[in-house]
Scaffold this active site. Sequence first.
Site, PDB file in Angstrom:
ATOM      1  N   GLY A  34      -8.646   2.235  -1.239  1.00  0.00           N
ATOM      2  CA  GLY A  34      -9.047   3.089  -0.131  1.00  0.00           C
ATOM      3  C   GLY A  34      -9.970   4.202  -0.587  1.00  0.00           C
TER       4      GLY A  34
ATOM      5  N   ASP B 139      -3.075   3.077  -7.396  1.00  0.00           N
ATOM      6  CA  ASP B 139      -2.183   2.284  -8.240  1.00  0.00           C
ATOM      7  C   ASP B 139      -2.735   0.894  -8.528  1.00  0.00           C
ATOM      8  OD1 ASP B 139       0.387   0.193  -7.968  1.00  0.00           O
ATOM      9  OD2 ASP B 139       0.740   1.873  -9.326  1.00  0.00           O
TER      10      ASP B 139
ATOM     11  N   ASP C 106      -3.343   9.772  -0.828  1.00  0.00           N
ATOM     12  CA  ASP C 106      -1.885   9.732  -0.677  1.00  0.00           C
ATOM     13  C   ASP C 106      -1.131  10.658  -1.619  1.00  0.00           C
ATOM     14  OD1 ASP C 106      -2.337   7.771   1.215  1.00  0.00           O
ATOM     15  OD2 ASP C 106      -2.045   6.121  -0.196  1.00  0.00           O
TER      16      ASP C 106
ATOM     17  N   ASP D 153       0.139   9.917  -4.471  1.00  0.00           N
ATOM     18  CA  ASP D 153       1.339   9.183  -4.880  1.00  0.00           C
ATOM     19  C   ASP D 153       1.276   8.683  -6.318  1.00  0.00           C
ATOM     20  OD1 ASP D 153      -0.661   7.340  -4.472  1.00  0.00           O
ATOM     21  OD2 ASP D 153       0.537   5.956  -3.267  1.00  0.00           O
TER      22      ASP D 153
ATOM     23  N   ARG E 122       0.999   6.431   3.179  1.00  0.00           N
ATOM     24  CA  ARG E 122       1.794   5.237   2.879  1.00  0.00           C
ATOM     25  C   ARG E 122       3.271   5.627   2.757  1.00  0.00           C
ATOM     26  NH1 ARG E 122      -0.798   1.511  -1.679  1.00  0.00           N
ATOM     27  NH2 ARG E 122      -0.601   3.415  -2.902  1.00  0.00           N
TER      28      ARG E 122
END
Length: 319
Positions: free
Chosen positions: A11, A103, A127, A129, A171
């Site tokens: 993304g 990731d 995100d 994350d 997410r």
Amino acid sequence: MKRIGILTSGGDAPGMNAAVRAVARTAMDNGLEVFGIRYGFAGLVAGDIFPLDSEDVAHKINTPGTFLYTARYPEFANEEGQLAGIAQLKKHGIDAVVVIGGDGSYHGALALTRRGFNSIGLPGTIDNDIPYTEATIGYDTACMTAMDAIDKIRDTASSHHRVFIVNVMGRNCGDIAMRVGVACGADAIVIPEKPYDVKEIADRLKAAQERGKDHGLVVVAEGVMTAEEFMAELKKYGDFDARANVLGHMQRGGTPTVSDRVLATKLGNAAVHLLLEGKGGLAVGMEHGEVTAHDILDLFENTHKGDYSLLKLNSEVSK
């Protein structure tokens, strides 16, 4: 090492262009040739590779999106895809690659390193994350965009005495929801990492109405459920004049903030210096205000931990 390639994957995120600029300019300053790879690992396999010079990145630090374009390419997890990508690197004489993404992109960077082409991963995702970094490139801008949108939603919520349920992206990570929820004065913040009680949230909204509050706001991370679904659950515990709103992909756009531009520049610069030291299979990040690097395998074995104290803070100041 004489030539490096740069690609953006997964993304898009505000600040990716600033990171590409930093990588390119740092590499050129150290006598390296730089090649851009369009459309991520899909473009690598297809050979969509072109030389970059200083002017190509001259006006990119403030631009949103990624001028290298991006794509998801799960086929790169297979040996066939990796060998095809490596064949293109050899064809263009590229010795190492900087991968900007999340990731999934890190898996590709590690695969290249294991096959003899040192690669460094930069955390480009809204995100937030990714483990071992306090912020990812694009996270701050996404929060600013979401905050601005929710501020506008509050205007109409107050005018009509309504409750708005707002979905934000992330997410399965609730960092955007927590940060934006506190910044916007949400009555409740709901994230996938922590339990929640819809009835308790409904009671809190009712109590606020009884005190004369003219609107209600619940910020829900997309990993929990949709805004429509949450609104349906909420109405089981009260006759609320409620509306559901999904901010969606607007959170990926917009001019990157100061924080994202500086973060992208620092991490891009560090990535090149790691490659110059002959290192690969590493992911760079920012910890305690300092640039750090960790083995990508360490990231796969750990999970990002958000600042969950924001939930307690919000519950105290929103009553």
